[in-house]
Structures are given as structure tokens and as C-alpha cells.
Design a protein around this motif. Sequence first.
Motif, PDB file in Angstrom:
ATOM      1  N   THR A   1       0.977   5.296   7.148  1.00 18.79           N
ATOM      2  CA  THR A   1       1.916   4.988   5.779  1.00 18.79           C
ATOM      3  C   THR A   1       1.591   5.623   4.450  1.00 18.79           C
ATOM      4  O   THR A   1       2.319   5.715   3.626  1.00 18.79           O
ATOM      5  CB  THR A   1       2.520   3.592   5.811  1.00 18.79           C
TER       6      THR A   1
ATOM      7  N   LEU B   1       4.491   5.750   1.582  1.00 20.85           N
ATOM      8  CA  LEU B   1       5.558   4.824   1.327  1.00 20.85           C
ATOM      9  C   LEU B   1       5.609   4.287   0.175  1.00 20.85           C
ATOM     10  O   LEU B   1       6.718   4.182  -0.651  1.00 20.85           O
ATOM     11  CB  LEU B   1       5.324   3.505   2.407  1.00 20.85           C
TER      12      LEU B   1
ATOM     13  N   PRO C   1       9.064  -3.436  -1.000  1.00 16.43           N
ATOM     14  CA  PRO C   1       9.415  -3.441   0.278  1.00 16.43           C
ATOM     15  C   PRO C   1      10.299  -4.832   0.573  1.00 16.43           C
ATOM     16  O   PRO C   1       9.723  -5.848  -0.008  1.00 16.43           O
ATOM     17  CB  PRO C   1       8.122  -3.568   1.408  1.00 16.43           C
TER      18      PRO C   1
ATOM     19  N   ARG D   1      12.967  -4.400   9.517  1.00 16.23           N
ATOM     20  CA  ARG D   1      11.590  -3.979   8.659  1.00 16.23           C
ATOM     21  C   ARG D   1      12.037  -2.600   8.441  1.00 16.23           C
ATOM     22  O   ARG D   1      11.030  -1.568   9.056  1.00 16.23           O
ATOM     23  CB  ARG D   1      10.215  -4.201   9.199  1.00 16.23           C
TER      24      ARG D   1
ATOM     25  N   CYS E   1      11.094  -0.512   6.169  1.00 13.91           N
ATOM     26  CA  CYS E   1       9.841   0.229   5.560  1.00 13.91           C
ATOM     27  C   CYS E   1       8.991   0.738   6.981  1.00 13.91           C
ATOM     28  O   CYS E   1       8.358   1.927   6.975  1.00 13.91           O
ATOM     29  CB  CYS E   1       8.839  -0.554   4.678  1.00 13.91           C
ATOM     30  N   SER E   2       9.028  -0.336   7.783  1.00 16.41           N
ATOM     31  CA  SER E   2       7.851   0.199   9.011  1.00 16.41           C
ATOM     32  C   SER E   2       8.711   0.929   9.966  1.00 16.41           C
ATOM     33  O   SER E   2       8.039   2.013  10.524  1.00 16.41           O
ATOM     34  CB  SER E   2       7.797  -1.187   9.722  1.00 16.41           C
TER      35      SER E   2
ATOM     36  N   LYS F   1       6.193   4.094  10.057  1.00 20.62           N
ATOM     37  CA  LYS F   1       5.455   4.058  11.341  1.00 20.62           C
ATOM     38  C   LYS F   1       6.351   4.432  12.315  1.00 20.62           C
ATOM     39  O   LYS F   1       5.816   5.300  13.210  1.00 20.62           O
ATOM     40  CB  LYS F   1       4.842   2.508  11.674  1.00 20.62           C
TER      41      LYS F   1
ATOM     42  N   ALA G   1      -2.419  -3.567   7.443  1.00 18.99           N
ATOM     43  CA  ALA G   1      -1.036  -3.816   6.396  1.00 18.99           C
ATOM     44  C   ALA G   1      -1.106  -2.587   5.327  1.00 18.99           C
ATOM     45  O   ALA G   1      -2.434  -2.438   5.056  1.00 18.99           O
ATOM     46  CB  ALA G   1      -0.721  -5.022   6.121  1.00 18.99           C
ATOM     47  N   CYS G   2       0.015  -2.333   4.899  1.00 16.42           N
ATOM     48  CA  CYS G   2       0.048  -1.714   3.617  1.00 16.42           C
ATOM     49  C   CYS G   2      -0.475  -2.646   2.576  1.00 16.42           C
ATOM     50  O   CYS G   2      -0.250  -3.713   2.506  1.00 16.42           O
ATOM     51  CB  CYS G   2       1.281  -1.294   3.292  1.00 16.42           C
TER      52      CYS G   2
ATOM     53  N   CYS H   1       2.185  -4.842   1.323  1.00 18.07           N
ATOM     54  CA  CYS H   1       3.013  -5.559   2.209  1.00 18.07           C
ATOM     55  C   CYS H   1       3.551  -7.036   1.976  1.00 18.07           C
ATOM     56  O   CYS H   1       2.710  -7.742   1.709  1.00 18.07           O
ATOM     57  CB  CYS H   1       2.481  -5.468   3.806  1.00 18.07           C
ATOM     58  N   PRO H   2       4.818  -7.265   1.778  1.00 17.77           N
ATOM     59  CA  PRO H   2       5.242  -8.516   1.577  1.00 17.77           C
ATOM     60  C   PRO H   2       5.219  -9.705   2.525  1.00 17.77           C
ATOM     61  O   PRO H   2       4.949 -10.791   2.224  1.00 17.77           O
ATOM     62  CB  PRO H   2       6.800  -8.540   1.145  1.00 17.77           C
ATOM     63  N   TYR H   3       5.007  -9.163   3.792  1.00 20.74           N
ATOM     64  CA  TYR H   3       4.805  -9.805   5.082  1.00 20.74           C
ATOM     65  C   TYR H   3       3.280 -10.698   4.865  1.00 20.74           C
ATOM     66  O   TYR H   3       3.091 -11.887   5.295  1.00 20.74           O
ATOM     67  CB  TYR H   3       5.033  -9.369   6.406  1.00 20.74           C
TER      68      TYR H   3
HETATM   69  S1  SF4 Z   1       2.746  -2.929   6.728  1.00 24.07           S
HETATM   70 FE1  SF4 Z   1       4.363  -4.106   5.639  1.00 24.07          FE
HETATM   71  S2  SF4 Z   1       4.846  -2.675   3.742  1.00 24.07           S
HETATM   72 FE2  SF4 Z   1       3.707  -1.443   5.376  1.00 24.07          FE
HETATM   73  S3  SF4 Z   1       5.301  -0.515   6.702  1.00 24.07           S
HETATM   74 FE3  SF4 Z   1       4.726  -2.504   7.708  1.00 24.07          FE
HETATM   75  S4  SF4 Z   1       6.118  -3.897   6.997  1.00 24.07           S
HETATM   76 FE4  SF4 Z   1       6.317  -2.173   5.505  1.00 24.07          FE
END
Ligand code: SF4
Length: 391
Positions: free
Chosen positions: A41, A101, A112, A118, A120-121, A125, A200-201, A204-206
Amino acid sequence: MKIVLSYGLGADSTAILLRWLIEPATRTFDLADLIVVSAQTGDEWSETGHLVEQYVYPLLAKHGIRTVQVARKSKSQRDGIVILDDTRTPTRCYVTGAYKLSDELIDVATVPQTGGKRLCSLKSKGWPLDTFIAELTKGEDFVHVVGYESDELSRMLGDAQVVGLPGRIPTYPLIEWGWDRATCEQYIHDQLGVWWPKSACVQCPYALATAAGRARTIPRFLAHPDEAMRTLTMEYLAVAINPRQGLIGGRQLLDELEATEGSGPLLDQFEQHLDSLPWAIYDVRRAFRAHPDDMMRPANAARSLTRVHEGTRGDMIGGVRFMATLLHPLGARLETGRHHRLWLHERNLYYPCVEQLVAAAPALASDKTNKTFSSAWRAGLEGPAQLSLSF
Ligand code: SF4
């Protein structure tokens, strides 16, 4: 038949790879048929890349496993993907990707989004991976290895039901082995002596959605201030033009850091970073349509974002304050503090409606007006009893 492993650089797919290499009896194919593909990403934590380079790539190189890294080339899918690396002797993990991203998110002044798909993913990705795999397999049958854990049956079901690439035969080794995340992490630790971090990025909010996630992620920000700067800047810009944004379900990462012991140096660095950037005054307009069943709920919004002036941080904040002195008699409301926003139209209780503000923020977002904005704006202005001032 080709065996394609989607390698997300995290504990799940790392554990699968390690087990296949260390315990050959756990696989039913020759390693010559295995292709390990990662989508970058551009925003993965650099420490993840270093671990992959230090521990995983030497093993893949030793066994001569084809290892591919792909990324989006630009904002537009029409431009295709970039093959960052395609080799049987991988050494470098290209976590900085090609088109990041975060570049896309900053350009449109947002973060995001959680909830729903998702996106963004899917964009950063899923799409580059599918594009590469489609080219690789050309419609022939292939086994697609996905690292869902033993407690992710619903994800498995969703993935298996998707009408995906032609010839795709999905397989889920961790579910077959009954391995959850803790088992994967323990296996990696037993084999390599490291506790594998979450992949993760950085933004990433998750990763920030739960208390446990924040407990894992906040120390990463403190330990890697340079990576934190980009994420904090992204959130700061997004919140400046829309106070409902924020990386923690509408709450701000910056607030979380301010409440964290030992974050002073990072926050000081962020203030200096903001001072060093070019700034702008943005004219932000949003037009909301009404939900068909409930006029107190918006259906969707069209946005227009325009830079009206550029300069230093101090000058842009001064500019917003000056506009406030001109427009205050007409009912405009100035907000000060972390952000300077001057509200010209505020969102109504009922929809359709409009809102408009001018805000000082880093000059990193581009002008952009949605195609449907003009008609939505007109409809919003004609909506039920606009309660704020109108020019
Ligand atoms: S890691 Fe998080 S921010 Fe990055 S692409 Fe996946 S869901 Fe989106």
C-alpha cells in the motif's frame, strides 16, 4: 497447478510460509509451484518490512521461491499496477510502494473509513493482487492461499462466495490446522525468536478501533515519530475541514496521544512539523441529500473543496480570523483552538441542507468538486428552513 499465497507480511501468512518450509509434510505441493505475492500500500510500518527482510526473505531465497511485490501505479486503475519486484532471491521489502494510499487520502483530505467495505484495502491490496494474479494464471485453475485464522469463519465464507478470478480455488490452511492468531505468533516466536507485529498501514483505523489495538499501536507511534508525522498530518487536515473525521471512529488519534504519558516529544515534533508546512485557507462546501425514509438523516453528501489562499500557518490563521471580523455581523461563527474554522452555513436538523466553512490547514489537499455538487447544493439551499445565514 500454481499455488499463489497472498502474503500480507503479517503473522498469519508468515506462519503459513514458515510451517510449509520447516514442516514439508504440512503441504501437498512442490515449492517450485509456490508464488508468494504481496501488495504494497506504500504505508506499511517500516519495522514490518525490516522483519520480513531479516527473517522471511532469506528463507524464501534459500528455497528459491518466486516472490512478487506489486502496487498501484497511480490513483487511476486505468494506469495499471507496478511490479516492484519479481524474483526467486528476494532481499528487499518495498514497503514504500509506488502510489501510496496515504497520498490519495491526503489529496482528498480524508482518513481511511471504517464500516462498510474496506475500500482502502480493496483498492490498495485486493485490486493490485487480483490484477497480477489474473495476468499470471491467465484463466487457468490455481490454488489461492488465504491466511484467515481459525476463528475467522465468516471472513472465509465471504471470501469463498465471492465470484473472483476465473480458475480460483481458495484454500485456508490456518482454518484447516485450527490455528488462531496466538498460535501463529507463538509458532513464529518458537522458530525465529521474534514476536511478529501486526501488519497494517501506519494510518489504519482498524488498528486503533479497540482498546487492545490502541495499546499495541500507540507505542509504535511513540517509537517511530517520523512515521507518526504523516498519519497525524493526514488526520489533522481531514479534521480541519470536517470535524467529524478522526482515526478512532470519529475521535482523534491526536487526542489519544495527548492523553498518553511520554508523548510530549512526539507532540512537540508534530507542532514543528505543522509549522514547517505550506498552509492554505480552504473553502469547504457540502450538500446533503435527505434519506428517502427519514428527513432527519442524510443520504449522501457532495463536496466542493477549494483553496482560496496560501501562505504560512500564521498568515492563514490570521486570514480566517480577518474573514470572521467581516462575516461575524452576518452570523458567521468562528471556531478556534486546535483548528480555526469559520462557519458560514451550518448543517440543519433536517435534510436536504448544506454546510459551508472556511478553514486554515496544511496546503496538501487538491481542489475537487464532485460532479453532482451543483445540483445537490441548489437542492440543499432549497431544503427545509435553513437555520444559518445565507448569502
Ligand atoms: S491496513 Fe487498514 S488502512 Fe491499510 S488498506 Fe488495510 S484497512 Fe486500509
